[in-house]
Scaffold this motif. Structure first.
Motif, short mmCIF file in Angstrom:
data_model
loop_
_atom_site.label_atom_id
_atom_site.label_comp_id
_atom_site.label_asym_id
_atom_site.label_seq_id
_atom_site.Cartn_x
_atom_site.Cartn_y
_atom_site.Cartn_z
N ASN A 94 0.80 -1.23 0.00
CA ASN A 94 0.00 0.00 0.00
C ASN A 94 0.84 1.28 0.00
N VAL A 95 2.10 1.16 -0.41
CA VAL A 95 2.99 2.33 -0.49
C VAL A 95 3.51 2.48 -1.91
N VAL A 96 3.53 3.71 -2.42
CA VAL A 96 4.06 3.99 -3.75
C VAL A 96 5.53 4.41 -3.61
N TYR A 97 6.43 3.66 -4.26
CA TYR A 97 7.86 3.95 -4.23
C TYR A 97 8.30 4.50 -5.59
N VAL A 98 9.17 5.50 -5.56
CA VAL A 98 9.77 6.00 -6.80
C VAL A 98 11.02 5.18 -7.08
N LEU A 99 11.06 4.52 -8.24
CA LEU A 99 12.24 3.72 -8.60
C LEU A 99 13.29 4.57 -9.29
N GLU A 100 12.88 5.30 -10.32
CA GLU A 100 13.83 6.18 -11.00
C GLU A 100 13.08 7.23 -11.81
N ALA A 101 13.72 8.38 -11.99
CA ALA A 101 13.17 9.45 -12.80
C ALA A 101 14.18 9.80 -13.89
N ASN A 102 13.75 9.74 -15.14
CA ASN A 102 14.63 10.00 -16.27
C ASN A 102 14.14 11.22 -17.05
N PRO A 103 14.88 12.33 -17.02
CA PRO A 103 14.45 13.54 -17.75
C PRO A 103 14.76 13.45 -19.24
N ARG A 104 14.08 12.53 -19.88
CA ARG A 104 14.28 12.28 -21.32
C ARG A 104 13.06 11.58 -21.87
N ALA A 105 12.99 11.45 -23.19
CA ALA A 105 11.90 10.70 -23.82
C ALA A 105 12.09 9.21 -23.54
#
Length: 333
Positions: free
Chosen positions: A94-105
């Motif tokens: 029941n928790v949302v985790y951020v795995l990775e953020a990529n500032p690209r297409a």
């Protein structure tokens, strides 16, 4: 163990049975727009490029979808992203985790664009040239249809390679199926990926011990659809304890006729096999390799097996009609 800046230690923590999701955003440096959230069909642990995914999500709670929208917009703003960005998430306990953020297409941009009727690349280019989101006038809309992305693999050209999926990307392309139901969209995507799901016949189910408690629901689905089930001893006994009929079939090291014979002789129309792993005394990759060699569709995750059952059921119930992309887009309100 001596830990210094020159000798760091990386400690990984893995999420068990987590659902993976991702979102593509268009940002102008101060604001961001997210056309849709994509839910992966395979559980987290399979590379996002190899996992099938569906737009809009079919099993995520609305609160988690809202959280993903919120996190994506916040991260895009904080990073001052101008253009496209992709963020991958995992939902566990029941928790949302951020795995990775990529500032690209991302590779999913053309798929999201087609399903949602948002020309993401064109809009992102305008933003990179100085326009602002409020000038373009984008707004969130309800998507009344489903789009399923499926990966395409080159395993038929490498017969000695075990086609098992994991954290390393192995696919060489992707296809998209769109329909008014998730099941039918998944069926179309499998056809496009040259995984022709059978409409009748016999299914082989052989899964690792940890997957046996969960495989009964899948077996029941296929039994209701009229399929016969063949299963190896452990899976057969597990299904029998749940009252699900199956015919026992031998593994290769147990004698003949065995699984490989059944696949070669055309007695099996679909293979559902989750790998036993390196801890097993016997290698089970021959099952998956035989399926590829004799062009029998195969599935290596329980999530994809359940989606396949839904796809076959949907294809039987609804006569597939040709519908243009423009028709789908006209129904988005």
């Amino acid at each position: 163990v001596g830990v210094t800046p020159d000798r760091p230690i990386l400690i990984d923590k893995f999420l068990e049975n987590a659902i993976e999701a991702e979102a593509d955003a268009i940002a102008d440096g101060t604001d961001a727009f997210v056309p849709a959230v994509m839910e992966h069909i395979e559980l987290a642990g399979i590379h996002s490029g190899d996992s099938a995914c569906v737009i809009p999500p079919v099993s995520l709670a609305q609160e988690h979808i809202d959280t993903i929208y919120e996190y994506t917009r916040k991260i895009a703003r904080e990073l001052n992203v101008t253009g496209l960005m992709n963020i991958q998430y995992a939902i566990a306990n029941n928790v949302v985790y951020v795995l990775e953020a990529n500032p690209r297409a991302s590779r999913t941009v053309p798929l999201v664009s087609k399903v949602c009727n948002v020309s993401m690349a064109r809009i992102a280019t305008q933003l990179m040239l100085g326009k602002k989101l409020h000038e373009i006038g984008l707004s969130s809309r309800n998507i009344p249809h489903y789009g399923v992305k499926e990966a395409v693999f080159p395993f038929n050209m490498y017969p000695e390679v075990d086609p098992i999926l994991g954290p390393e990307m192995r696919s060489t392309g992707e296809v998209l199926g769109i329909a008014d139901s998730f099941g039918l969209a998944f069926f179309k995507a499998e056809v496009a990926a040259q995984q022709l799901l059978p409409l009748d016949g016999t299914i082989l189910i052989t899964v690792s011990p940890k997957d046996r408690p969960a495989v009964s629901e899948i077996a029941q689905q296929f039994t209701r659809l009229g399929f016969k089930i063949k299963a190896t001893q452990g899976t057969h006994e597990s299904l029998a304890s749940q009252g699900i009929p199956s015919e026992m079939i031998l593994k290769m090291h147990e004698g003949r006729p065995n699984i490989a014979d059944g696949i070669m002789n055309g007695e099996i129309q679909l293979v559902i096999n989750t790998p036993s792993g390196k801890l097993s005394q016997y290698d089970d990759s021959y099952i998956r390799k035989a399926a590829i060699k004799y062009k029998v569709p195969y599935i290596t995750t329980l999530a994809a097996a359940m989606a396949a059952a839904k796809g076959i059921a949907a294809h039987r119930q609804v006569k597939t009609e040709v519908k243009s992309l423009q028709q789908y887009h006209s129904e988005i309100k």
